[in-house]
Write an enzyme that holds these catalytic residues in place. Structure first.
Site, PDB file in Angstrom:
ATOM      1  N   GLN A  74      20.017  -9.227  -5.188  1.00  9.41           N
ATOM      2  CA  GLN A  74      19.357 -10.156  -5.262  1.00  9.41           C
ATOM      3  C   GLN A  74      18.174 -10.591  -4.665  1.00  9.41           C
ATOM      4  OE1 GLN A  74      22.651 -12.520  -3.140  1.00  9.41           O
ATOM      5  NE2 GLN A  74      24.300 -11.906  -4.713  1.00  9.41           N
ATOM      6  N   HIS A 141      22.627 -12.045  -0.834  1.00 10.89           N
ATOM      7  CA  HIS A 141      22.668 -13.131   0.262  1.00 10.89           C
ATOM      8  C   HIS A 141      21.294 -13.296   1.224  1.00 10.89           C
ATOM      9  CE1 HIS A 141      27.212 -13.416   0.202  1.00 10.89           C
ATOM     10  NE2 HIS A 141      26.839 -13.298  -1.169  1.00 10.89           N
ATOM     11  N   GLU A 234      29.090 -25.384  -1.265  1.00 10.49           N
ATOM     12  CA  GLU A 234      29.081 -26.580  -0.299  1.00 10.49           C
ATOM     13  C   GLU A 234      27.742 -27.090  -0.590  1.00 10.49           C
ATOM     14  OE1 GLU A 234      31.967 -24.860   3.073  1.00 10.49           O
ATOM     15  OE2 GLU A 234      29.918 -25.542   3.514  1.00 10.49           O
ATOM     16  N   TYR A 244      28.321 -25.051  10.380  1.00  7.74           N
ATOM     17  CA  TYR A 244      28.932 -25.458   9.079  1.00  7.74           C
ATOM     18  C   TYR A 244      30.089 -24.273   8.975  1.00  7.74           C
ATOM     19  CZ  TYR A 244      25.758 -29.053   9.257  1.00  7.74           C
ATOM     20  OH  TYR A 244      25.275 -30.555   9.523  1.00  7.74           O
ATOM     21  N   TYR A 255      36.875 -12.784  -2.912  1.00  6.57           N
ATOM     22  CA  TYR A 255      37.049 -12.283  -4.139  1.00  6.57           C
ATOM     23  C   TYR A 255      38.253 -11.124  -4.506  1.00  6.57           C
ATOM     24  CZ  TYR A 255      32.091 -13.486  -4.357  1.00  6.57           C
ATOM     25  OH  TYR A 255      30.916 -14.474  -4.279  1.00  6.57           O
TER      26      TYR A 255
END
Length: 363
Positions: A74, A141, A234, A244, A255
């Site tokens: 990513q 991430h 979210e 959070y 997963y």
């Protein structure tokens, strides 16, 4: 402040009265989009290229001067944003995955001046103003949205780099939203400045992988959207110093199907404004403030990668009261959402042959 999530009570509808027009194509996994004052667009490509795109869709050659990126998984060249004083200082900001000599990587932010000599653009005076600490192995991430607050400070969203428990560790930047000045220094009022063992850039923590962020024009407050695991995407309104919850509380599962953490709520941890279960894989976020789409002013738009659609959320203050799903028939992985200076909404598609699309009514 405790926010009760509104997902369970919100009606969800499908709207197929909208289509997209292709503005530009031939982009390799475009990630971030910013409009220049003259209507041209700056677009990042994840492999490490920055392009200028004309309103008619012509792509420039890759703009020289971009930092070296860790283009794996990513990671790569990610978001782009203009300085609030761009008209006078010509500064642009880039977020990207940066590797060290051992192959460990983290999110970094650099600023540079955009110059054009003889019609050829380039970046000069490149300066790295932030580096996520610590760098870790892996290509997942990175988070990485850039948003300027009204006071001129810069919010940067940071994924936890698949190091779950470290999202709760204030000694790292993993799984955090940070706030910095435009030169990388620490703004007055950051909640953890001066706290021993805490990173002073941190604004909020307990995040998983926030890939969308925008300032709500009604309140001036930052909103973010982040990926859950198997469910639990979210929308949050990150408050200074607030937790959070990831991975202690979540509305998703691993997963593998196994439970993550302790449940969906815990004292001292914030609830999302809204969540999706199952996951839609959200990326990109924009509040609409134009007049091209009757009745949509004040709506919040979120792109979806896995569920290949554009989501419109109707708000009442800071509560989501309805969800409308658009463009499901087009099956496009929507990476970013931006309002253009002409009032239309523009989308980036995360594909080998990525496109810039404009949302328009079906004729």
């Amino acid at each position: 402040m405790f926010i009760s999530p509104s997902r369970a009570a919100v009606p969800v509808s499908i709207n197929d009265n909208w289509v997209t027009t292709t503005v530009a194509q031939g982009l390799a996994h475009p990630w971030g989009l910013a409009f220049l004052p003259d209507g041209r667009m700056l677009v990042t490509e994840r492999p490490g290229r920055l392009r200028i795109v004309s309103p008619g869709g012509a792509l420039s050659a890759p703009v020289p001067g971009v930092p070296d990126v860790f283009a794996s998984g990513q990671g790569g060249l990610l978001d782009v944003a203009l300085d609030p004083k761009f008209a006078t200082n010509r500064r642009v900001y880039l977020s990207y995955a940066e590797a060290d000599s051992n192959g460990r990587a983290g999110t970094a932010v650099a600023r540079a001046e955009l110059v054009e000599t003889g019609g050829k653009p380039g970046l000069t005076a490149l300066q790295v103003i932030f580096r996520q600490q610590p760098k870790v192995e892996g290509g997942a991430h990175f988070g990485s949205r850039l948003v300027f607050a009204r006071d001129g400070t810069l919010f940067v969203t940071l994924g936890e780099r698949y190091q779950r428990d470290r999202a709760q560790d204030l000694g790292t930047h993993l799984g955090k939203v940070v706030r910095i000045n435009t030169d990388g220094s620490i703004p007055a009022g950051n909640p953890f400045s001066g706290r021993q063992g805490a990173r002073p850039e941190i604004w909020s923590y307990g995040h998983r992988n926030p890939q969308g962020a925008a300032i709500n024009p009604a309140s001036g407050r930052l909103w973010t959207v982040e990926h859950g695991a198997r469910g639990g995407d979210e929308i949050n309104i990150p408050l200074a110093g607030a937790n959070y919850g990831w991975p202690v509380i979540t509305y998703g599962r691993d997963y593998t199907g196994f439970k993550i953490g302790e449940g969906t709520a815990k004292a001292g941890m914030q609830q999302p404004v809204y969540y999706w279960d199952p996951s839609i894989a959200p990326s990109g976020m924009a509040f609409y403030a134009g007049d091209r789409y009757p009745g949509w002013r004040g709506s919040l738009f979120v792109g979806a990668l896995k569920d290949t659609m554009l989501v419109r959320l109707t708000l009442s203050g800071e509560q989501v009261v309805a969800e409308e799903r658009l463009l499901q028939q087009e099956k496009r992985r929507i990476r970013d959402v931006r309002q253009g200076p002409d009032g239309w909404l523009y989308l980036l598609t995360d594909e080998d042959d990525g496109q810039i699309l404009r949302l328009q009514p079906k004729r």
